[in-house]
Design a protein around this motif. Structure first.
Motif, short mmCIF file in Angstrom:
data_model
loop_
_atom_site.label_atom_id
_atom_site.label_comp_id
_atom_site.label_asym_id
_atom_site.label_seq_id
_atom_site.Cartn_x
_atom_site.Cartn_y
_atom_site.Cartn_z
N LYS A 1 78.11 20.52 61.77
CA LYS A 1 79.26 21.28 62.26
C LYS A 1 78.84 22.70 62.58
O LYS A 1 77.92 23.24 61.98
N MET A 2 79.55 23.29 63.53
CA MET A 2 79.23 24.63 64.00
C MET A 2 80.31 25.58 63.52
O MET A 2 81.48 25.26 63.55
N ARG A 3 79.88 26.74 63.01
CA ARG A 3 80.89 27.73 62.64
C ARG A 3 80.37 29.13 62.91
O ARG A 3 79.16 29.37 62.95
N LEU B 1 70.93 28.63 63.64
CA LEU B 1 71.65 29.80 64.14
C LEU B 1 71.53 29.85 65.66
O LEU B 1 70.49 29.50 66.21
N HIS B 2 72.58 30.28 66.32
CA HIS B 2 72.53 30.46 67.77
C HIS B 2 73.64 31.42 68.19
O HIS B 2 74.51 31.75 67.39
N LEU B 3 73.58 31.85 69.42
CA LEU B 3 74.66 32.66 69.98
C LEU B 3 75.51 31.73 70.83
O LEU B 3 75.01 30.82 71.48
N MET B 4 76.80 31.94 70.79
CA MET B 4 77.71 31.15 71.61
C MET B 4 78.36 32.08 72.61
O MET B 4 78.93 33.10 72.24
N LEU B 5 78.22 31.72 73.88
CA LEU B 5 78.81 32.53 74.96
C LEU B 5 80.05 31.83 75.48
O LEU B 5 80.00 30.66 75.86
N ILE C 1 78.12 34.81 66.95
CA ILE C 1 76.96 34.28 66.24
C ILE C 1 77.43 33.02 65.52
O ILE C 1 78.42 33.06 64.79
N HIS C 2 76.73 31.92 65.74
CA HIS C 2 77.11 30.64 65.12
C HIS C 2 75.98 30.08 64.29
O HIS C 2 74.81 30.41 64.49
N GLU C 3 76.34 29.19 63.39
CA GLU C 3 75.33 28.41 62.68
C GLU C 3 75.76 26.95 62.65
O GLU C 3 76.94 26.64 62.69
CU LIG Z 1 78.01 27.46 68.59
#
Ligand SMILES: [Cu+2]
Length: 97
Positions: free
Chosen positions: A65-67, A87-91, A54-56
């Motif tokens: 920036k993404m973390r 917010l997003h999911l990172m695969l 899970i990223h934001e």
């Molecule tokens: Cu991400």
């Protein structure tokens, strides 16, 4: 699903991923989540990725920036959108395009 007093419904809608090209190892995934009772999303997994997080996106020193975040609060009856720019999911380690 969490243990608790009764049934909790979690509804996922509008899930999508941008088309990827062969060999592309990473993709962002977006969706809306709505829980009937207050829940906390603490982990994600996908059958098409070796790992998911899970990223934001957050602005830092004028740059986006993404973390990774450990959890996302899901207030009762409220749709929480995981969308580009937030917010997003990172695969990671995609099995294919
Ligand atoms: Cu991400």
């Amino acid at each position: 699903m969490l243990a608790g007093d009764g049934k909790v419904d979690v509804e996922v809608s509008n899930a999508w991923v941008r088309a990827t090209v062969p060999g592309q190892p990473v993709a962002g995934a977006y969706l809306d989540i709505r829980a009937s009772s207050r829940l906390t999303l603490v982990g994600v997994a996908s059958p098409v990725a070796q790992r998911a997080e899970i990223h934001e996106m957050k602005e830092e020193d004028g740059m986006m920036k993404m973390r990774a975040v450990k959890a996302v609060e899901l207030p009762a009856g409220t749709t929480v959108s995981l969308a580009p720019g937030g917010l997003h999911l990172m695969l990671f380690g995609l099995a294919g395009p």
